[in-house]
Scaffold this active site. Structure first.
Site, PDB file in Angstrom:
ATOM      1  N   HIS A 113      33.527  39.430  16.327  1.00 54.86           N
ATOM      2  CA  HIS A 113      34.477  40.057  15.398  1.00 54.86           C
ATOM      3  C   HIS A 113      34.640  39.324  14.075  1.00 54.86           C
ATOM      4  O   HIS A 113      35.213  39.863  13.151  1.00 54.86           O
ATOM      5  CB  HIS A 113      35.857  40.192  16.055  1.00 54.86           C
ATOM      6  CG  HIS A 113      36.621  38.897  16.080  1.00 54.86           C
ATOM      7  ND1 HIS A 113      36.374  37.923  17.005  1.00 54.86           N
ATOM      8  CD2 HIS A 113      37.596  38.414  15.266  1.00 54.86           C
ATOM      9  CE1 HIS A 113      37.175  36.893  16.778  1.00 54.86           C
ATOM     10  NE2 HIS A 113      37.928  37.152  15.732  1.00 54.86           N
TER      11      HIS A 113
HETATM   12  C1  UD1 Z   1      42.205  38.294  12.943  1.00 57.22           C
HETATM   13  C2  UD1 Z   1      42.228  36.853  12.460  1.00 57.22           C
HETATM   14  C3  UD1 Z   1      41.214  36.055  13.258  1.00 57.22           C
HETATM   15  C4  UD1 Z   1      41.427  36.211  14.751  1.00 57.22           C
HETATM   16  C5  UD1 Z   1      41.416  37.689  15.092  1.00 57.22           C
HETATM   17  C6  UD1 Z   1      41.658  37.930  16.564  1.00 57.22           C
HETATM   18  C7  UD1 Z   1      42.745  36.538  10.061  1.00 57.22           C
HETATM   19  C8  UD1 Z   1      42.169  36.191   8.747  1.00 57.22           C
HETATM   20  N1  UD1 Z   1      41.856  36.746  11.052  1.00 57.22           N
HETATM   21  O1  UD1 Z   1      40.905  38.807  12.622  1.00 57.22           O
HETATM   22  O2  UD1 Z   1      41.333  34.698  12.922  1.00 57.22           O
HETATM   23  O3  UD1 Z   1      40.376  35.561  15.444  1.00 57.22           O
HETATM   24  O4  UD1 Z   1      42.436  38.341  14.327  1.00 57.22           O
HETATM   25  O5  UD1 Z   1      41.384  39.262  16.894  1.00 57.22           O
HETATM   26  O6  UD1 Z   1      43.944  36.610  10.197  1.00 57.22           O
HETATM   27  N2  UD1 Z   1      41.913  46.516  12.895  1.00 57.22           N
HETATM   28  C9  UD1 Z   1      42.153  47.650  13.632  1.00 57.22           C
HETATM   29  N3  UD1 Z   1      43.191  47.629  14.525  1.00 57.22           N
HETATM   30  C10 UD1 Z   1      43.971  46.535  14.684  1.00 57.22           C
HETATM   31  C11 UD1 Z   1      43.707  45.391  13.919  1.00 57.22           C
HETATM   32  C12 UD1 Z   1      42.662  45.388  13.044  1.00 57.22           C
HETATM   33  O7  UD1 Z   1      41.477  48.646  13.532  1.00 57.22           O
HETATM   34  O8  UD1 Z   1      44.891  46.575  15.532  1.00 57.22           O
HETATM   35  C13 UD1 Z   1      40.804  46.523  11.920  1.00 57.22           C
HETATM   36  C14 UD1 Z   1      41.347  46.490  10.489  1.00 57.22           C
HETATM   37  O9  UD1 Z   1      41.499  47.737   9.990  1.00 57.22           O
HETATM   38  C15 UD1 Z   1      40.307  45.691   9.758  1.00 57.22           C
HETATM   39  C16 UD1 Z   1      39.750  44.772  10.803  1.00 57.22           C
HETATM   40  O10 UD1 Z   1      40.076  45.312  12.075  1.00 57.22           O
HETATM   41  O11 UD1 Z   1      39.258  46.506   9.309  1.00 57.22           O
HETATM   42  C17 UD1 Z   1      40.185  43.350  10.634  1.00 57.22           C
HETATM   43  O12 UD1 Z   1      41.514  43.126  11.099  1.00 57.22           O
HETATM   44  P1  UD1 Z   1      42.328  41.806  10.659  1.00 57.22           P
HETATM   45  O13 UD1 Z   1      43.573  41.708  11.403  1.00 57.22           O
HETATM   46  O14 UD1 Z   1      42.366  41.721   9.187  1.00 57.22           O
HETATM   47  O15 UD1 Z   1      41.407  40.608  11.122  1.00 57.22           O
HETATM   48  P2  UD1 Z   1      40.666  40.372  12.493  1.00 57.22           P
HETATM   49  O16 UD1 Z   1      39.225  40.576  12.241  1.00 57.22           O
HETATM   50  O17 UD1 Z   1      41.269  41.061  13.657  1.00 57.22           O
END
Ligand code: UD1
Length: 361
Positions: free
Chosen positions: A207
């Site tokens: 991820h």
């Molecule tokens: C975040 C943390 C990472 C951690 C991870 C655990 C930061 C910078 N990164 O990364 O350190 O290891 O969480 O999972 O804070 N999205 C969804 N549904 C959700 C959440 C996210 O669809 O419930 C999608 C968002 O739209 C986005 C992507 O996932 O496109 C990234 O989500 P984001 O929370 O920004 O970071 P993670 O990659 O989950």
């Protein structure tokens, strides 16, 4: 003592479970603020129900965005909450955008901040998590380090006086869940279609921004997983699915069977049921280590170097560079014979966190 925890992303809910229980046991008031960084039920709700965490007192509902927007939205939404609650400690967890925003909001209101999982370093300044953890450590009043190595990093940055070795609260959560799973108190995990729990298979997750955002890199990693000689249960984070779709990378092919993320009990059971783990997650590297399964990490470095001892964990930043047979042999290597010790603590870190917060008030 009144403690306010700021959490927002999946691994933080796992760490919150033992901390919340320890604070309540010790008779402290505990306010839980969920930023809403993770909003899918698979990444959020199932952890609160599955780990017996009280429902959040406040939900900020910030959702996704660029790093600046997401961090800024948490900061703006948190200001009035902290102003109203005025806790004795604001407790922030790990290295996410929610963590750095929680720390900033608190210090600017002269509230004491404690950083749980302080002192981890990848020394890779391209990672958003590295920005978040370095900034949070330098802003916080109390740095709760999970390992001796983390204590050394903090001392090297001039932060020794504010640091304390608490041990890793994830060990508390993981070992407790392992005992429940082995005692048969949880249903079997929902593995992806095509994976038989009784046949040898691998468990994979992917991820991180550095592995998913670049189309060529994501395609290369998907190829490497597809070529493995054992079936691979790929538990897909929404970020992975979104980027794979955007870049036109097909994940479900060759050895790979794609499924949904698992609740914590399911994840622990799935690690125990697999021959090995392939991941870029910090938490899963450690869970594999604690549960005694070899881990292959798709990164150039790890914040948990203790897992590398005896090749319990092996870093493979570029599977194609290894060549197909060495890649396959690495991932499917047998369980190492080397004793792995207990570098992450004894499973009583959360109680120590509660005690340290009280002592340092
Ligand atoms: C975040 C943390 C990472 C951690 C991870 C655990 C930061 C910078 N990164 O990364 O350190 O290891 O969480 O999972 O804070 N999205 C969804 N549904 C959700 C959440 C996210 O669809 O419930 C999608 C968002 O739209 C986005 C992507 O996932 O496109 C990234 O989500 P984001 O929370 O920004 O970071 P993670 O990659 O989950």
């Amino acid at each position: 003592m009144k403690v306010l925890s700021v959490v927002g992303a999946r691994p933080q809910f796992v760490k919150l479970a033992p901390v919340s229980a320890a604070l309540t046991r010790a008779g402290h008031r505990h306010v839980i603020v969920h930023t809403g960084q993770h909003y899918d039920a698979d990444l959020s709700d199932v952890f609160f129900t599955g780990l017996g965490i009280p429902a959040p007192d406040v939900h900020l509902g910030v959702g996704s965005g660029t790093h600046g927007v997401q961090t800024g939205n948490v900061l703006a939404a948190l200001d009035p909450v902290l102003a109203a609650e005025r806790p004795d400690w604001v407790l922030v967890y790990g290295d996410t955008n929610s963590t750095v925003a929680g720390a900033l909001s608190a210090v600017k209101q002269h509230l004491r901040v404690a950083h749980l999982e302080a002192g981890l370093r990848s020394f890779n300044r391209r990672m958003p998590e590295e920005h978040n953890r370095v900034l949070t450590d330098h802003a916080a009043d109390l740095l709760l380090a999970p390992t001796e190595e983390a204590m050394r990093h903090l001392a090297a940055e001039g932060l020794a006086a504010r640091s304390a070795l608490s041990g890793d609260v994830m060990v508390d959560a993981c070992l407790r869940m392992r005992d429940g799973v082995l005692a048969g108190t949880h249903p079997a995990p929902q593995l992806p279609d095509g994976i038989s729990p009784v046949e040898p298979h691998l468990l994979a997750t992917l991820h991180r921004a550095e592995n998913t955002d670049d189309p060529a890199r994501l395609a290369a990693l998907a190829d490497a997983l597809a070529d493995l000689p054992l079936p691979v249960a790929l538990l897909a984070h929404p970020r992975l699915l979104a980027r794979a779709e955007e870049h036109g990378v097909k994940l479900a092919r060759g050895a790979v069977h794609v499924g949904r993320p698992l609740p914590y009990a399911g994840l622990v059971a799935a690690v125990l049921g697999a021959c090995g783990v392939v991941t870029d997650s910090g938490g899963l590297q450690k869970e594999a280590f604690l549960l005694g399964r070899p881990c292959t990490t798709l990164r150039t470095e790890t914040e948990w170097p203790e897992t590398l001892a005896g090749e319990w964990n092996v870093l493979v930043p570029d599977p194609a560079g290894l060549g197909p047979s060495r890649w396959a042999d690495t991932v499917t290597r047998p369980v190492p014979a080397v004793d792995r010790g207990a570098p992450f603590g004894d499973g009583r870190a959360a109680q120590r966190v509660a005690e340290l917060l009280e002592q340092r008030l």
